[in-house]
Design an enzyme around this catalytic site. Sequence first.
Site, PDB file in Angstrom:
ATOM      1  N   ILE A  42       0.820  -1.207   0.000  1.00 60.16           N
ATOM      2  CA  ILE A  42       0.000   0.000   0.000  1.00 60.16           C
ATOM      3  C   ILE A  42       0.857   1.262   0.000  1.00 60.16           C
ATOM      4  O   ILE A  42       0.424   2.329  -0.432  1.00 60.16           O
ATOM      5  CB  ILE A  42      -0.951  -0.021   1.222  1.00 60.16           C
ATOM      6  CG1 ILE A  42      -2.027   1.062   1.108  1.00 60.16           C
ATOM      7  CG2 ILE A  42      -0.169   0.109   2.529  1.00 60.16           C
ATOM      8  CD1 ILE A  42      -3.120   0.946   2.161  1.00 60.16           C
ATOM      9  N   LYS A  43       2.092   1.144   0.460  1.00 60.90           N
ATOM     10  CA  LYS A  43       2.957   2.311   0.591  1.00 60.90           C
ATOM     11  C   LYS A  43       3.435   2.858  -0.754  1.00 60.90           C
ATOM     12  O   LYS A  43       3.975   3.968  -0.809  1.00 60.90           O
ATOM     13  CB  LYS A  43       4.156   1.973   1.473  1.00 60.90           C
ATOM     14  CG  LYS A  43       3.793   1.702   2.927  1.00 60.90           C
ATOM     15  CD  LYS A  43       3.221   2.930   3.608  1.00 60.90           C
ATOM     16  CE  LYS A  43       3.063   2.718   5.105  1.00 60.90           C
ATOM     17  NZ  LYS A  43       2.580   3.931   5.790  1.00 60.90           N
ATOM     18  N   ASP A  44       3.226   2.127  -1.842  1.00 58.73           N
ATOM     19  CA  ASP A  44       3.535   2.680  -3.166  1.00 58.73           C
ATOM     20  C   ASP A  44       2.745   3.958  -3.411  1.00 58.73           C
ATOM     21  O   ASP A  44       3.236   4.912  -4.024  1.00 58.73           O
ATOM     22  CB  ASP A  44       3.185   1.669  -4.261  1.00 58.73           C
ATOM     23  CG  ASP A  44       4.192   0.547  -4.392  1.00 58.73           C
ATOM     24  OD1 ASP A  44       5.107   0.469  -3.562  1.00 58.73           O
ATOM     25  OD2 ASP A  44       4.043  -0.263  -5.330  1.00 58.73           O
ATOM     26  N   ALA A  47       4.452   6.793  -1.388  1.00 51.86           N
ATOM     27  CA  ALA A  47       5.748   7.160  -1.971  1.00 51.86           C
ATOM     28  C   ALA A  47       5.556   7.974  -3.245  1.00 51.86           C
ATOM     29  O   ALA A  47       6.241   8.991  -3.464  1.00 51.86           O
ATOM     30  CB  ALA A  47       6.560   5.898  -2.262  1.00 51.86           C
TER      31      ALA A  47
END
Length: 323
Positions: A42-44, A47
């Site tokens: 999910i951190k894409d 970022a």
Amino acid sequence: MTEIKSLIDLIGNTPLVQVKTFDTGDCNLFLKMENMNPGSSIKDRVALKIIEDAEKSGELNKNSTIVEATAGNTGLGIALIARLKGYKAKVVILDKMNENKVFHLQALGAEVFKARSDVGPDSKEHYVNVAKRICAETPNSYMAGQFTNPSNPSAHELTTGPEIYKQLGGKVDAVVCGVGTGGTISGLGKYFEKKSPHTEMILADPKGSIVKDKVEKNIIKDADYSWLVEGIGEDFIPDTLEIKYIKKAYEISNEEAFKTIKILALNEGILAGSSSGTLISAALKYCKEQKEPKNVVTFVCDNGEKYLNTAYNNIWLKEKNLI
């Protein structure tokens, strides 16, 4: 059909899958498959938003180095997007995180630094402070700063929330999130407050973290650092966390979290990361407490393949007294 020019174009628009083999009472439980992002988490989303906003503001240029403190997944997203856009990346990762994340970061060309996971935010050895020091010492560098950067919750307000709403035809009764930075639960809370005010934001917090007590009692205790799930649970309250959106909180033990992802793999065929066990465990508790049918959403936050040597390894689980 939208033209795909790079992996960046594949971030977001992840599918929603209903679980069939868990006891969810009268509720329907859906998993947002964030492990299907190109950086496998999910951190894409976070970022990408941080980097693109920094480009628009002029804080990033062709020769910049992006620095970040991370439990792994935001760093992986930063490293991937930095590589695709031509930036350098320096990542500070907690020493208790899975070594596979370090190998993945290095494979993407990031310079990796390890920091102690047993010190509080006031220590100069705390991973956020280490990253700040590295940023100060690196010419032409930019601190991504997921714990303070408003681009973090904004990513979920602008993408994750609308996707969930559309996928369930607007019938979203609750969303269960963990808190690492607070970006997910805060961004979604802001979106649903406007679009679907009845939708409840539910916290899943690892036992030992300080966030649940802050939500329920408005007190900040000392973290005991006993949780083994990666990426959620905190020893401080991040600036990006807006507690006002959280309606209810559940504390989830290591045993519950790791048992849940094992069952998820066996019964649903989904290999999820360790934090997903915390979220799904809390979602199941919430579902069983409801007196009427509801649509409940939580997340497969990242891919379980990076945890095969720990969360899915019986030798490691026995060493940690989890089986």
